[in-house]
Design a protein around this motif. Structure first.
Motif, PDB file in Angstrom:
ATOM      1  N   VAL A 160     -10.355  10.846  93.638  1.00 47.27           N
ATOM      2  CA  VAL A 160      -9.373  11.798  93.347  1.00 47.27           C
ATOM      3  C   VAL A 160      -8.259  11.636  92.637  1.00 47.27           C
ATOM      4  O   VAL A 160      -7.908  12.199  91.497  1.00 47.27           O
ATOM      5  N   GLY A 161      -7.633  10.467  92.840  1.00 49.48           N
ATOM      6  CA  GLY A 161      -6.490   9.908  92.101  1.00 49.48           C
ATOM      7  C   GLY A 161      -7.028   9.669  90.467  1.00 49.48           C
ATOM      8  O   GLY A 161      -6.065  10.077  89.642  1.00 49.48           O
ATOM      9  N   CYS A 162      -8.194   9.126  90.189  1.00 46.87           N
ATOM     10  CA  CYS A 162      -8.578   8.595  89.036  1.00 46.87           C
ATOM     11  C   CYS A 162      -8.952  10.104  88.202  1.00 46.87           C
ATOM     12  O   CYS A 162      -8.579  10.224  87.172  1.00 46.87           O
ATOM     13  N   ILE A 163      -9.426  11.279  89.097  1.00 49.90           N
ATOM     14  CA  ILE A 163      -9.928  12.292  88.220  1.00 49.90           C
ATOM     15  C   ILE A 163      -8.488  13.022  87.927  1.00 49.90           C
ATOM     16  O   ILE A 163      -8.458  13.419  86.740  1.00 49.90           O
ATOM     17  N   LEU A 164      -7.629  13.186  88.674  1.00 47.60           N
ATOM     18  CA  LEU A 164      -6.173  13.831  88.403  1.00 47.60           C
ATOM     19  C   LEU A 164      -5.466  12.960  87.351  1.00 47.60           C
ATOM     20  O   LEU A 164      -5.140  13.799  86.596  1.00 47.60           O
ATOM     21  N   ILE A 165      -5.394  11.798  87.357  1.00 46.10           N
ATOM     22  CA  ILE A 165      -4.598  10.973  86.338  1.00 46.10           C
ATOM     23  C   ILE A 165      -5.550  11.087  85.022  1.00 46.10           C
ATOM     24  O   ILE A 165      -4.968  11.332  83.789  1.00 46.10           O
ATOM     25  N   GLY A 166      -6.961  11.259  85.222  1.00 50.71           N
ATOM     26  CA  GLY A 166      -7.508  11.144  84.017  1.00 50.71           C
ATOM     27  C   GLY A 166      -7.375  12.777  83.220  1.00 50.71           C
ATOM     28  O   GLY A 166      -7.386  12.791  81.951  1.00 50.71           O
ATOM     29  N   SER A 214      -5.133  15.764  78.911  1.00 49.50           N
ATOM     30  CA  SER A 214      -4.471  17.016  78.584  1.00 49.50           C
ATOM     31  C   SER A 214      -3.471  16.427  77.507  1.00 49.50           C
ATOM     32  O   SER A 214      -3.142  17.267  76.526  1.00 49.50           O
ATOM     33  N   ILE A 215      -2.616  15.411  77.920  1.00 50.51           N
ATOM     34  CA  ILE A 215      -1.603  14.863  76.945  1.00 50.51           C
ATOM     35  C   ILE A 215      -2.140  14.547  75.716  1.00 50.51           C
ATOM     36  O   ILE A 215      -1.481  14.711  74.705  1.00 50.51           O
ATOM     37  N   SER A 216      -3.218  13.558  75.849  1.00 51.47           N
ATOM     38  CA  SER A 216      -3.927  13.208  74.610  1.00 51.47           C
ATOM     39  C   SER A 216      -4.409  14.473  73.489  1.00 51.47           C
ATOM     40  O   SER A 216      -4.386  14.158  72.340  1.00 51.47           O
ATOM     41  N   ARG A 217      -4.738  15.682  74.105  1.00 49.59           N
ATOM     42  CA  ARG A 217      -5.449  16.776  73.211  1.00 49.59           C
ATOM     43  C   ARG A 217      -4.325  17.264  72.526  1.00 49.59           C
ATOM     44  O   ARG A 217      -4.568  17.755  71.480  1.00 49.59           O
ATOM     45  N   ILE A 218      -2.878  17.321  72.905  1.00 46.04           N
ATOM     46  CA  ILE A 218      -1.759  17.784  72.196  1.00 46.04           C
ATOM     47  C   ILE A 218      -0.959  16.721  71.445  1.00 46.04           C
ATOM     48  O   ILE A 218       0.082  17.092  70.757  1.00 46.04           O
TER      49      ILE A 218
END
Length: 258
Positions: A21-27, A32-36
């Motif tokens: 779950v942690g990996c999914i959230l961090i990913g 999202s940050i990379s896309r902007i």
């Protein structure tokens, strides 16, 4: 031995699930940050570590003070709502309805600039603790009242049948059952106290949120600053959740052992 072997796979599954779950959230956050095209730089916060520590401490102090006072207010109000004196009962009910029916932000402005000014409450920190306590006390009152009403009347009948006094009934029956039932809700409310304390920044109380606003005006790193403050609030509320879980298990165990 068999129970230990059964517990080990369960523990491993829990740890693996939490990591997943942690990996999914961090990913998801990283994507999202990379896309902007946003580049985060948290190193600038190191220069403000002393101010952040002061703001963090003040948030904890305000939260603990509000926790204690709101518990007192909530308990008194819960008792008052069961009073046989109608004026006291109606006063408590009106207080709960008004506080729960209006936003905290409105209450902060009203109590600080009108009630506080009228009664000479000049200290912003004392005013902030009182305002937050009045707000949270209404919710805690309903939690306690609901917990008391959920206790089966047969419990009291049994207590009277075996000759327990009112004090012993309160000590051995009411409080253990009540604490076991209201602890999860109280833990959630205590976490809300920590988060709601951030709104006190509107009356210039230098707690964590006000501190980060001042830092953002200085270093212009709004995203990094607010991600960092979000992490700090999460750490505080998650710690409350863990402590409440441990306390809840101990209370239930003590009640079953009686």
């Amino acid at each position: 031995m068999r129970q230990r072997r059964d517990k080990q796979p369960k523990t491993i599954n829990k740890v693996c699930s939490m990591l997943l779950v942690g990996c999914i959230l961090i990913g998801f956050l990283w994507l999202s940050i990379s896309r902007i095209g946003l580049k985060l730089d948290f190193t600038t916060l190191f220069d403000y570590r002393q101010r952040l520590w002061q703001g963090f401490k003040m948030s904890i102090i305000i939260s603990i003070g509000s926790l204690v006072v709101s518990l007192l207010i909530g308990t008194i109000t819960a008792i008052g709502q069961q009073s046989k004196i109608l004026s006291i009962r109606y006063l408590c009910k009106v207080y709960v309805q008004i506080i729960r029916g209006t936003p905290l932000l409105v209450q902060i402005y009203f109590f600080y600039y009108i009630i506080g000014t009228a009664w000479g409450v000049d200290n912003r920190y004392i005013a902030g603790i009182l305002i937050l306590s009045i707000f949270e006390g209404a919710y805690i009152s309903e939690i306690i009242r609901g917990g008391v009403q959920s206790i089966d009347a047969k419990q009291y009948e049994i207590a009277r049948a075996i000759g327990l006094t009112s004090y012993r009934t309160l000590q051995l029956v009411t409080l253990p059952i009540l604490m076991a039932r209201i602890l999860p809700a109280l833990a959630g409310q205590f976490a809300s106290i920590i988060k709601d304390s951030s709104l006190l920044s509107v009356i210039a109380i230098i707690e964590l949120t006000q501190t980060i606003q001042e830092i953002s005006a200085d270093n212009f790193r709004m995203f990094e600053n607010y991600i960092f403050i979000g992490l700090l609030y999460f750490i505080m509320t998650f710690a409350i959740s863990l402590l409440s879980g441990i306390t809840e298990r101990r209370v239930k165990y003590a009640y079953k052992a009686q």
